[in-house]
Design a protein around this motif. Structure first.
Motif, PDB file in Angstrom:
ATOM      1  N   SER A   1     -59.237 -43.474 -50.833  1.00 53.89           N
ATOM      2  CA  SER A   1     -59.819 -43.816 -49.530  1.00 53.89           C
ATOM      3  C   SER A   1     -58.810 -43.603 -48.404  1.00 53.89           C
ATOM      4  O   SER A   1     -59.177 -43.121 -47.314  1.00 53.89           O
ATOM      5  N   ARG A   2     -57.550 -43.945 -48.642  1.00 53.72           N
ATOM      6  CA  ARG A   2     -56.523 -43.745 -47.628  1.00 53.72           C
ATOM      7  C   ARG A   2     -56.261 -42.252 -47.425  1.00 53.72           C
ATOM      8  O   ARG A   2     -56.062 -41.794 -46.292  1.00 53.72           O
TER       9      ARG A   2
ATOM     10  N   ARG B   1     -58.408 -39.856 -47.714  1.00 56.18           N
ATOM     11  CA  ARG B   1     -59.501 -39.274 -46.933  1.00 56.18           C
ATOM     12  C   ARG B   1     -59.496 -39.763 -45.479  1.00 56.18           C
ATOM     13  O   ARG B   1     -60.061 -39.108 -44.609  1.00 56.18           O
ATOM     14  N   GLU B   2     -58.867 -40.887 -45.216  1.00 59.33           N
ATOM     15  CA  GLU B   2     -58.639 -41.264 -43.815  1.00 59.33           C
ATOM     16  C   GLU B   2     -57.690 -40.267 -43.150  1.00 59.33           C
ATOM     17  O   GLU B   2     -57.873 -39.884 -41.984  1.00 59.33           O
TER      18      GLU B   2
ATOM     19  N   GLU C   1     -57.150 -37.162 -44.257  1.00 64.53           N
ATOM     20  CA  GLU C   1     -57.720 -35.813 -44.359  1.00 64.53           C
ATOM     21  C   GLU C   1     -59.183 -35.928 -44.768  1.00 64.53           C
ATOM     22  O   GLU C   1     -59.532 -35.897 -45.954  1.00 64.53           O
ATOM     23  N   PRO C   2     -60.100 -36.077 -43.790  1.00 63.97           N
ATOM     24  CA  PRO C   2     -61.503 -36.342 -44.111  1.00 63.97           C
ATOM     25  C   PRO C   2     -62.196 -35.254 -44.937  1.00 63.97           C
ATOM     26  O   PRO C   2     -63.195 -35.542 -45.612  1.00 63.97           O
ATOM     27  N   ALA C   3     -61.697 -34.043 -44.914  1.00 65.34           N
ATOM     28  CA  ALA C   3     -62.365 -32.954 -45.630  1.00 65.34           C
ATOM     29  C   ALA C   3     -62.089 -32.948 -47.128  1.00 65.34           C
ATOM     30  O   ALA C   3     -62.650 -32.127 -47.862  1.00 65.34           O
TER      31      ALA C   3
ATOM     32  N   SER D   1     -62.095 -33.591 -51.098  1.00 61.55           N
ATOM     33  CA  SER D   1     -63.122 -33.860 -52.098  1.00 61.55           C
ATOM     34  C   SER D   1     -62.992 -35.281 -52.627  1.00 61.55           C
ATOM     35  O   SER D   1     -61.875 -35.798 -52.794  1.00 61.55           O
TER      36      SER D   1
ATOM     37  N   ARG E   1     -56.125 -31.054 -41.310  1.00 56.32           N
ATOM     38  CA  ARG E   1     -55.084 -31.584 -40.445  1.00 56.32           C
ATOM     39  C   ARG E   1     -53.686 -31.379 -41.024  1.00 56.32           C
ATOM     40  O   ARG E   1     -52.708 -31.371 -40.280  1.00 56.32           O
TER      41      ARG E   1
ATOM     42  N   ASP F   1     -65.404 -27.697 -48.170  1.00 57.45           N
ATOM     43  CA  ASP F   1     -65.822 -26.909 -47.006  1.00 57.45           C
ATOM     44  C   ASP F   1     -65.158 -25.541 -46.947  1.00 57.45           C
ATOM     45  O   ASP F   1     -65.615 -24.659 -46.192  1.00 57.45           O
TER      46      ASP F   1
END
Length: 331
Positions: free
Chosen positions: A111-112, A114-115, A117-119, A121, A203, A257
């Protein structure tokens, strides 16, 4: 002082630029072919390689990383120098078990990650953030150095060093150094992809282990994304379907993506490797200095190589940092 530099890649041009800055009369002999810099992703991450290198090489890489900010600024143009940092990731439980032994700090939860780097998997299980890591675009660096050095660059392939016609010759010809000096430098093939997507898709630089396979994904500000790299003890120039498949599969597993990006380039480069995979830096014989064999670290090591080799040529004094990289160590 008259100096010939043999090799028009990032190492040779960086050395030549330092020599010119210090008043030397320099001619650069460039064979007209692209070197490893043309396919390099430009990751400036000495910590990421520390587990694979000797302490002396880690010190050299760390010293060079510290010099990159001022080196990039000295070029006077945007060379893509970026200080966002690297995410080092693992996908499967087995990947985590292997990677965690090399990570410098405790792993972050998915979860951290993806905070940051939201993209990413949802398959990514763990990772660490290395905020001190940087990147640069080697193609822009070489273009800036070529612009700076101008007509000092001569397009000519030398058969012998005598053809350079200078009392001091610096050989920085990558894999081509072997034929000119007899030193044990071998080509190590790497296949690399360049994708084109929307700026801001990623990012951070990402390096990861995906189902046991290493891959890196390096985003540029303009939307280019470099994906690499295979490592093969081969000297051919063939882009293989298997190599492209393996890189794309791993990259898309990390960042789904990326499947929507354009595949803009498929490339092969040859890293100049030595028997111990450390560079050859220093005096080979009277009038001949070598700066070659940088293997995976040519872009990272460009500033420190330029400083130390230029100083050696101009003063005749060998910095102790070069002691472990003497070209004669394989004699």
């Amino acid at each position: 002082m008259s100096v010939a530099v043999v090799g028009g890649g990032i190492i040779g041009l960086s050395i030549a630029s330092r020599l010119v800055d210090n008043g030397a009369d320099v001619t650069i002999f460039d064979d007209g072919e692209y070197g490893a810099w043309n396919v390099a992703a430009g990751m400036l991450a000495p910590g990421g390689e520390a587990a694979f290198e000797t302490p002396a090489l880690v010190r050299l890489m760390s010293s060079s990383a510290e010099r990159w900010s001022s080196f990039a600024a000295s070029l006077g143009v945007d060379v893509g120098y970026d200080e966002t940092g690297t995410l080092s990731l693992a996908v499967t439980a087995d990947d985590v078990a292997v990677a965690a032994r090399e990570w410098p700090s405790p792993a972050l939860r998915p979860s951290r990650l993806r905070e940051l780097e939201p993209a990413l998997s949802p398959r990514v299980r763990a990772g660490v953030h290395r905020p001190a890591d940087c990147q640069v675009d080697p193609r822009r660096v070489v273009a800036a150095l070529r612009e700076r050095l101008g007509d000092r660059i001569v397009t000519k392939r030398l058969s012998t060093l005598d053809e350079a016609g200078a009392p001091t010759v610096v050989v920085a010809a990558g894999c081509g150094t072997a034929a000119l000096t007899g030193l044990p430098i071998r080509p190590v093939k790497g296949q690399v992809l360049r994708l084109r997507g929307e700026p801001g898709l990623l990012r951070h630089v990402i390096e990861a282990t995906v189902d046991g396979r290493s891959v890196y994904v390096v985003p540029r500000a303009d939307g280019e994304i470099v994906v690499g790299a295979t490592q093969e003890e081969r000297s051919d120039w063939t882009v293989t379907a298997g190599g492209v498949h393996d890189l794309l599969r791993a990259a898309i597993e990390l960042v789904p993506d990326l499947a929507e990006c354009t595949l803009a380039e498929t490339l092969v480069g040859h890293r100049p490797g030595t028997p111990d995979n450390a560079p050859l830096l220093g005096v080979l014989r009277e009038g001949v200095v070598v700066a070659a064999g940088h293997f995976r670290n040519g872009v990272l090591l460009a500033p420190v190589t330029a400083d130390l080799i230029a100083d050696l040529v101009l003063t005749g004094t060998t910095d102790p940092m070069l002691d472990d990289f003497a070209p004669g160590r394989f004699a």
